[in-house]
Scaffold this active site. Structure first.
Site, PDB file in Angstrom:
ATOM      1  CG  ASP A   1      25.847  35.264 -16.402  1.00 35.91           C
ATOM      2  OD1 ASP A   1      25.802  34.549 -15.389  1.00 35.91           O
ATOM      3  OD2 ASP A   1      26.102  36.489 -16.364  1.00 35.91           O
ATOM      4  CB  ILE A   2      23.072  39.749 -17.611  1.00 36.29           C
ATOM      5  CG1 ILE A   2      22.619  41.032 -18.271  1.00 36.29           C
ATOM      6  CG2 ILE A   2      23.792  40.038 -16.305  1.00 36.29           C
ATOM      7  CD1 ILE A   2      21.552  41.779 -17.478  1.00 36.29           C
TER       8      ILE A   2
ATOM      9  N   GLY B   1      31.491  33.648  -4.053  1.00 34.45           N
ATOM     10  CA  GLY B   1      31.034  34.349  -5.238  1.00 34.45           C
ATOM     11  C   GLY B   1      29.556  34.270  -5.541  1.00 34.45           C
ATOM     12  CD  GLN B   2      24.446  31.121  -3.910  1.00 29.81           C
ATOM     13  OE1 GLN B   2      25.017  30.467  -3.035  1.00 29.81           O
ATOM     14  NE2 GLN B   2      23.212  30.877  -4.301  1.00 29.81           N
TER      15      GLN B   2
ATOM     16  CG  HIS C   1      22.574  30.451 -10.231  1.00 27.68           C
ATOM     17  ND1 HIS C   1      22.282  30.982  -8.992  1.00 27.68           N
ATOM     18  CD2 HIS C   1      23.816  30.883 -10.539  1.00 27.68           C
ATOM     19  CE1 HIS C   1      23.298  31.712  -8.584  1.00 27.68           C
ATOM     20  NE2 HIS C   1      24.256  31.667  -9.494  1.00 27.68           N
TER      21      HIS C   1
ATOM     22  CG  HIS D   1      27.571  30.046 -13.302  1.00 23.74           C
ATOM     23  ND1 HIS D   1      27.566  31.374 -13.668  1.00 23.74           N
ATOM     24  CD2 HIS D   1      27.314  30.038 -11.958  1.00 23.74           C
ATOM     25  CE1 HIS D   1      27.319  32.131 -12.612  1.00 23.74           C
ATOM     26  NE2 HIS D   1      27.164  31.341 -11.556  1.00 23.74           N
TER      27      HIS D   1
HETATM   28  P1  5GP Z   1      26.444  33.829  -8.921  1.00 28.15           P
HETATM   29  O1  5GP Z   1      27.529  34.846  -8.758  1.00 28.15           O
HETATM   30  O2  5GP Z   1      25.331  34.013  -7.915  1.00 28.15           O
HETATM   31  O3  5GP Z   1      26.953  32.405  -8.965  1.00 28.15           O
HETATM   32  O4  5GP Z   1      25.845  34.054 -10.363  1.00 28.15           O
HETATM   33  C1  5GP Z   1      24.821  34.949 -10.638  1.00 28.15           C
HETATM   34  C2  5GP Z   1      24.894  35.245 -12.113  1.00 28.15           C
HETATM   35  O5  5GP Z   1      23.686  35.834 -12.506  1.00 28.15           O
HETATM   36  C3  5GP Z   1      26.015  36.201 -12.499  1.00 28.15           C
HETATM   37  O6  5GP Z   1      26.907  35.567 -13.402  1.00 28.15           O
HETATM   38  C4  5GP Z   1      25.273  37.384 -13.147  1.00 28.15           C
HETATM   39  O7  5GP Z   1      25.952  37.905 -14.259  1.00 28.15           O
HETATM   40  C5  5GP Z   1      23.947  36.772 -13.515  1.00 28.15           C
HETATM   41  N1  5GP Z   1      22.833  37.705 -13.518  1.00 28.15           N
HETATM   42  C6  5GP Z   1      22.507  38.585 -12.534  1.00 28.15           C
HETATM   43  N2  5GP Z   1      21.393  39.263 -12.859  1.00 28.15           N
HETATM   44  C7  5GP Z   1      21.004  38.798 -14.072  1.00 28.15           C
HETATM   45  C8  5GP Z   1      19.902  39.134 -14.938  1.00 28.15           C
HETATM   46  O8  5GP Z   1      19.057  39.988 -14.664  1.00 28.15           O
HETATM   47  N3  5GP Z   1      19.828  38.442 -16.121  1.00 28.15           N
HETATM   48  C9  5GP Z   1      20.742  37.479 -16.459  1.00 28.15           C
HETATM   49  N4  5GP Z   1      20.581  36.887 -17.643  1.00 28.15           N
HETATM   50  N5  5GP Z   1      21.789  37.166 -15.672  1.00 28.15           N
HETATM   51  C10 5GP Z   1      21.915  37.809 -14.490  1.00 28.15           C
END
Ligand code: 5GP
Length: 115
Positions: free
Chosen positions: A31-32, A93-94, A100, A102
């Site tokens: 994760d970034i 939070g998505q 995906h 985590h």
């Molecule tokens: P969500 O909040 O949708 O469950 O998780 C999305 C995740 O994707 C976040 O934790 C965010 O840090 C990660 N993310 C968003 N853009 C990128 C990217 O360009 N590269 C990587 N490695 N992670 C990303």
């Protein structure tokens, strides 16, 4: 069908990303913005599913493959124990609407609160 997302660009190579694991149908990468010492994302290469509810209904075998990859990564990057989090909807939070998981691991005791 999921809309085009940043994860689609990672899969196509438009955004260069180092994969920690790859199968025919799944990839994993850090994760970034990590929220734990180990924070890895596992995603299907298919852009068809926006969230885990759609994936479970449409292709449960692919969901199981994501879990198998998570297990393997937790063994490689932690002690084999891990949390697997699927945010399912913007209000929880998505932010990326390409399903995906985590993988969260190597947490300090009691550090689960708030995430
Ligand atoms: P969500 O909040 O949708 O469950 O998780 C999305 C995740 O994707 C976040 O934790 C965010 O840090 C990660 N993310 C968003 N853009 C990128 C990217 O360009 N590269 C990587 N490695 N992670 C990303």
């Amino acid at each position: 069908m999921a809309a085009e997302t940043v994860f689609g660009k990672i899969i196509s190579g438009e955004i260069p990303t180092t994969f920690l694991a790859e199968t025919d149908r799944v990839v994993a990468f850090p994760d970034i913005n990590p929220q734990a010492p180990v924070h890895i994302l596992v995603i299907p290469k298919s852009t068809e599913y926006a969230n885990v509810t759609e994936l479970a209904a449409g292709d449960p075998t692919l969901l199981a493959e994501m879990v198998a990859v998570a297990k393997q990564l937790a063994a490689e990057h932690a002690n084999g124990e891990y949390r697997l989090i699927f945010n399912n909807g913007a209000s929880v939070g998505q932010t990326v609407f390409h399903v995906h998981a985590h993988i969260i691991a190597n947490l300090e005791e009691r550090s689960l609160v708030g995430f």
